[in-house]
Design a protein around this motif. Sequence first.
Motif, mmCIF file in Angstrom:
data_model
loop_
_atom_site.group_PDB
_atom_site.id
_atom_site.type_symbol
_atom_site.label_atom_id
_atom_site.label_comp_id
_atom_site.label_asym_id
_atom_site.label_seq_id
_atom_site.Cartn_x
_atom_site.Cartn_y
_atom_site.Cartn_z
ATOM 1 N N TRP A 320 0.784 -1.229 0.000
ATOM 2 C CA TRP A 320 0.000 0.000 0.000
ATOM 3 C C TRP A 320 0.822 1.290 0.000
ATOM 4 C CZ3 TRP A 320 -4.077 2.179 -1.669
ATOM 5 C CH2 TRP A 320 -4.517 3.397 -1.143
ATOM 6 N N PHE A 325 -2.559 2.564 -5.476
ATOM 7 C CA PHE A 325 -3.406 1.832 -6.427
ATOM 8 C C PHE A 325 -2.643 1.347 -7.664
ATOM 9 C CE2 PHE A 325 -6.170 4.828 -4.146
ATOM 10 C CZ PHE A 325 -7.138 3.957 -3.663
ATOM 11 N N ASP A 350 -2.084 -5.085 -1.756
ATOM 12 C CA ASP A 350 -3.149 -4.272 -1.158
ATOM 13 C C ASP A 350 -4.099 -3.795 -2.256
ATOM 14 O OD1 ASP A 350 -4.346 -1.909 0.545
ATOM 15 O OD2 ASP A 350 -3.103 -3.011 1.967
ATOM 16 N N ASP A 351 -4.786 -2.717 -2.016
ATOM 17 C CA ASP A 351 -5.806 -2.156 -2.904
ATOM 18 C C ASP A 351 -5.285 -1.962 -4.331
ATOM 19 O OD1 ASP A 351 -8.117 -0.973 -3.684
ATOM 20 O OD2 ASP A 351 -8.110 0.589 -2.149
ATOM 21 N N ARG A 360 -9.883 -0.313 -10.762
ATOM 22 C CA ARG A 360 -9.683 0.330 -9.455
ATOM 23 C C ARG A 360 -8.378 1.135 -9.502
ATOM 24 N NH1 ARG A 360 -12.130 1.847 -4.481
ATOM 25 N NH2 ARG A 360 -10.687 1.454 -2.768
ATOM 26 N N TRP A 398 -5.809 -7.958 -0.448
ATOM 27 C CA TRP A 398 -6.680 -6.982 0.228
ATOM 28 C C TRP A 398 -8.103 -7.073 -0.319
ATOM 29 C CZ3 TRP A 398 -9.691 -2.884 -1.500
ATOM 30 C CH2 TRP A 398 -10.015 -1.862 -0.579
ATOM 31 N N ARG A 430 -15.458 7.653 1.373
ATOM 32 C CA ARG A 430 -14.176 7.758 0.671
ATOM 33 C C ARG A 430 -14.358 7.821 -0.859
ATOM 34 N NH1 ARG A 430 -9.627 3.125 0.614
ATOM 35 N NH2 ARG A 430 -7.809 4.475 0.466
ATOM 36 N N LYS A 466 -6.387 -9.379 3.943
ATOM 37 C CA LYS A 466 -6.548 -8.129 4.695
ATOM 38 C C LYS A 466 -7.978 -7.662 4.448
ATOM 39 C CE LYS A 466 -4.775 -3.373 4.927
ATOM 40 N NZ LYS A 466 -3.661 -2.470 4.585
ATOM 41 N N ASP A 468 -10.653 -5.044 4.929
ATOM 42 C CA ASP A 468 -10.699 -3.624 5.278
ATOM 43 C C ASP A 468 -12.152 -3.161 5.441
ATOM 44 O OD1 ASP A 468 -9.781 -1.080 5.792
ATOM 45 O OD2 ASP A 468 -8.476 -1.003 4.029
ATOM 46 N N ASN A 470 -13.607 0.735 5.264
ATOM 47 C CA ASN A 470 -13.204 2.142 5.207
ATOM 48 C C ASN A 470 -14.335 3.142 5.412
ATOM 49 O OD1 ASN A 470 -10.307 2.634 4.667
ATOM 50 N ND2 ASN A 470 -10.659 1.122 3.066
ATOM 51 N N CYS A 516 -8.821 -4.673 9.376
ATOM 52 C CA CYS A 516 -8.398 -3.297 9.139
ATOM 53 C C CYS A 516 -9.673 -2.472 9.071
ATOM 54 C CB CYS A 516 -7.626 -3.233 7.823
ATOM 55 S SG CYS A 516 -7.071 -1.584 7.401
ATOM 56 N N GLY A 518 -9.985 1.006 7.896
ATOM 57 C CA GLY A 518 -9.522 2.308 7.438
ATOM 58 C C GLY A 518 -8.501 2.787 8.456
ATOM 59 N N GLY A 519 -7.442 1.971 8.654
ATOM 60 C CA GLY A 519 -6.527 2.165 9.778
ATOM 61 C C GLY A 519 -6.991 1.290 10.927
ATOM 62 N N TRP A 535 -4.740 -3.989 12.002
ATOM 63 C CA TRP A 535 -3.874 -2.900 11.554
ATOM 64 C C TRP A 535 -4.003 -1.807 12.605
ATOM 65 C CZ3 TRP A 535 0.276 -1.736 9.556
ATOM 66 C CH2 TRP A 535 0.548 -0.613 8.764
ATOM 67 N N ASP A 538 -3.213 3.635 10.048
ATOM 68 C CA ASP A 538 -2.600 3.993 8.761
ATOM 69 C C ASP A 538 -1.368 4.857 8.979
ATOM 70 O OD1 ASP A 538 -4.207 2.629 7.063
ATOM 71 O OD2 ASP A 538 -5.491 4.319 6.532
HETATM 72 C C1 GLA Z 1 -7.255 1.743 4.183
HETATM 73 C C2 GLA Z 1 -6.246 0.891 4.930
HETATM 74 C C3 GLA Z 1 -4.902 1.013 4.257
HETATM 75 C C4 GLA Z 1 -5.009 0.584 2.806
HETATM 76 C C5 GLA Z 1 -6.077 1.399 2.116
HETATM 77 C C6 GLA Z 1 -6.331 0.885 0.717
HETATM 78 O O1 GLA Z 1 -6.992 3.094 4.338
HETATM 79 O O2 GLA Z 1 -6.173 1.257 6.261
HETATM 80 O O3 GLA Z 1 -3.953 0.217 4.916
HETATM 81 O O4 GLA Z 1 -5.328 -0.784 2.750
HETATM 82 O O5 GLA Z 1 -7.303 1.388 2.817
HETATM 83 O O6 GLA Z 1 -7.273 1.605 0.045
#
Ligand code: GLA
Length: 730
Positions: A320, A325, A350-351, A360, A398, A430, A466, A468, A470, A516, A518-519, A535, A538
């Motif tokens: 990440w 991306f 990750d994303d 994406r 992710w 987001r 992972k 997530d 968010n 996770c 979003g952090g 996690w 962030d």
């Molecule tokens: C969140 C997670 C990050 C990462 C992003 C990806 O913010 O906390 O670690 O995975 O999404 O979009």
Amino acid sequence: MFKRFFCISFLLVLVLTSAKANNKHDILISTKKTSMLIEATPGNPLRFLYYGSILTADQVVEIRSSQNNLQRSAYPVFGTDLIMEPAVQIVHADGNMTLDFYTKGYKSSNVDGGVLTEVTLADRYYPLEMKVFYRTRIAEDIIEQWTEIIHKEKKAVELRRFDSAYMPVRRGDVWISHLHGTWSSENTLTEEPLTHGMKVIKNLDGSRNGRLAQAEVMISLDGKPSEQSGRVIGAALCWSGNFKLRFDTDNNMVHHFFAGMNDESSAYRLEPREVFQTPRVAWTYSTEGVGGVSRNYHRWARNGNLHGGDKTRDVLLNSWEGLTFNITEKGMHEMMSDISSLGGELFVMDDGWFGAKYPRNSSKTSLGDWVVDTRKLPNGIKGLLDEAKRLGIRFGIWVEPEAVNTQSELYEKHPDWALKVPNRDFHFGRGGTQLLLDLTNPKVQEHAFRVVDDLLTANPEIAYIKWDANIEMRNYGSNYLPKYKQSHLYIEYHRGLEKVLKRVRAKYPNVVMQACGGGGGRVNYGVMPYFDEFWVSDNTDALQRIFMQWGASYFYPSMAMAQHVGMQPNFQTGRTLPLKFRFDVAMTGRMGLELIPSEMTEAERVFSAQAIKEYKQIREVVQLGELYRLVSPYSKQGVASLMYVSPEKHKAVFFAYKLEHFYNQTLPRLRMAGLDHTKKYRIKELTLPEGEIPSYLHNEVFSGALLMNEGIELPLKKEYASRVLELVAE
Ligand code: GLA
């Protein structure tokens, strides 16, 4: 002189062998070192008498005959109890707003690792009952408490307040320790005295509950919290949704403590015969200060309340911070090859890897379309897995199963799956297009399960997910719940989430999963039984991480804390810190990397490979050992220090960090803890950059007594100096 004493301790032969008291309906609920005493006299309300150090039968008598016991209702109810905050309030089918509970009966039975005690309370007039459960985890010194409400009234009743537990705490110099924050500053610790009035720690995010405030608290009974001494109660609410922890300090010598799901906007219509179960509160108690309470929670987590709590975790690289991306096959191959050559064991993409119709490329599109983007990854996930295998590492991915972007094929097909308020416009999250899916809907639950199931069925070699989350619940409205049950949304969402997670775990017990939010939004013991780690934030800035990780360690074991060596300058704060400092900070938990290794200098690569190698040597002690926090970063002494000790006290790892830098600065002498006084430990300094001379302690042998009583004077000369010492008993 005393009547026969009913005591569940007959089931705990090792703990209490004889028991007598002056009330035959006293129930003594004991663990190895703690006891809770309640009185369940049939016909009377259930009473709470005591929680603290383990009681013998004679001491039970003393508790009763001393003037000090609180003898409060174990669940204050609305309308017929003392004039105080209620723990339970229910509006009956005929509109009566009050409750009047009496004890109907109780029983207890042996369960794995403890005893389950069940007390049935019944309303004196209405056909409504509340069962109260106390489940001991004897070896871990934890008592879990929760309730079930059920009724046979002619129509539904309305639950207005439904705390899992209540406890009266005697007033005095009582302090609380709790965690709070916001995005990129989660797990921040606050310690404060309880004063008159209400103190409420709560969350209203709807989907993640670990960000703004966390659902755990420590209550220090002997003044300002201390790491190694003093009586401390811990309470952790095992729930992933909105919660409320309330302290109501009255004029009658009591701090009334309540813990439960948040009742705000959550009145619950309970149908006849439906069972409403509240989440567990995990209580613990220690006379060894907040450190003792932390160690109890860590043991309890590792023994069944954290998924995979008995296994050490891999060293990983996550894409990440390095690539965001910008996923490409070449980039993934490069990162995998780099982490493998540095000695890492797992790579996490990750994303940015998914989306067919909508690629994406930013946070604006594609959530919901969990198909690989073959423009970026022409050989699919299979191609990446083959490469990982060739390099001898594992591979992870992710996902964000609970969310959708309006620009996605999923939204085009199922717009009704997103939460939406009728007659109102969307409030997006987001990317300006993100929405939360309606997990109360079984079809959405099936979708969320499939996100993981389809990936793992097609690619059984995926070793790590992972997961997530968010977005908070911005649009309060469910297409699935009937109009008259819209107020169930906050609760039903999390019941839906738990159903999905249970299904995933039943089918995939061995996949490592990270929570996770979003952090650090998903830090709670509601979901931890399904996740191996979380996690922390962030924010990977190592200096701020010292504070956040310190906070998280109050309730969560190091093996659950994902701690990554971040980019330079830092992705969030822009701060530049020495690589050694960043590694030394990440090493106190589940260490990983989140940067572009190919951008490192040769010297940095050599150092990283050495640090990873040394981490693997100490990993078992860090991840499975006992934590002793030594100098708190919050105490503003210019330094922070902590250590881990193996259960048999044969090995230990000590960490110290310089937090401030002034000329002629006085730093505290660092006294270790948790070692064996009589053992002699040889000290080895780890993570030394090439060419640097180890401190004078390197290769010296000291007794545990010296290290703990006198402590060491550690050279921390430069700005952001840090030291890692390995201790091995001779
Ligand atoms: C969140 C997670 C990050 C990462 C992003 C990806 O913010 O906390 O670690 O995975 O999404 O979009």
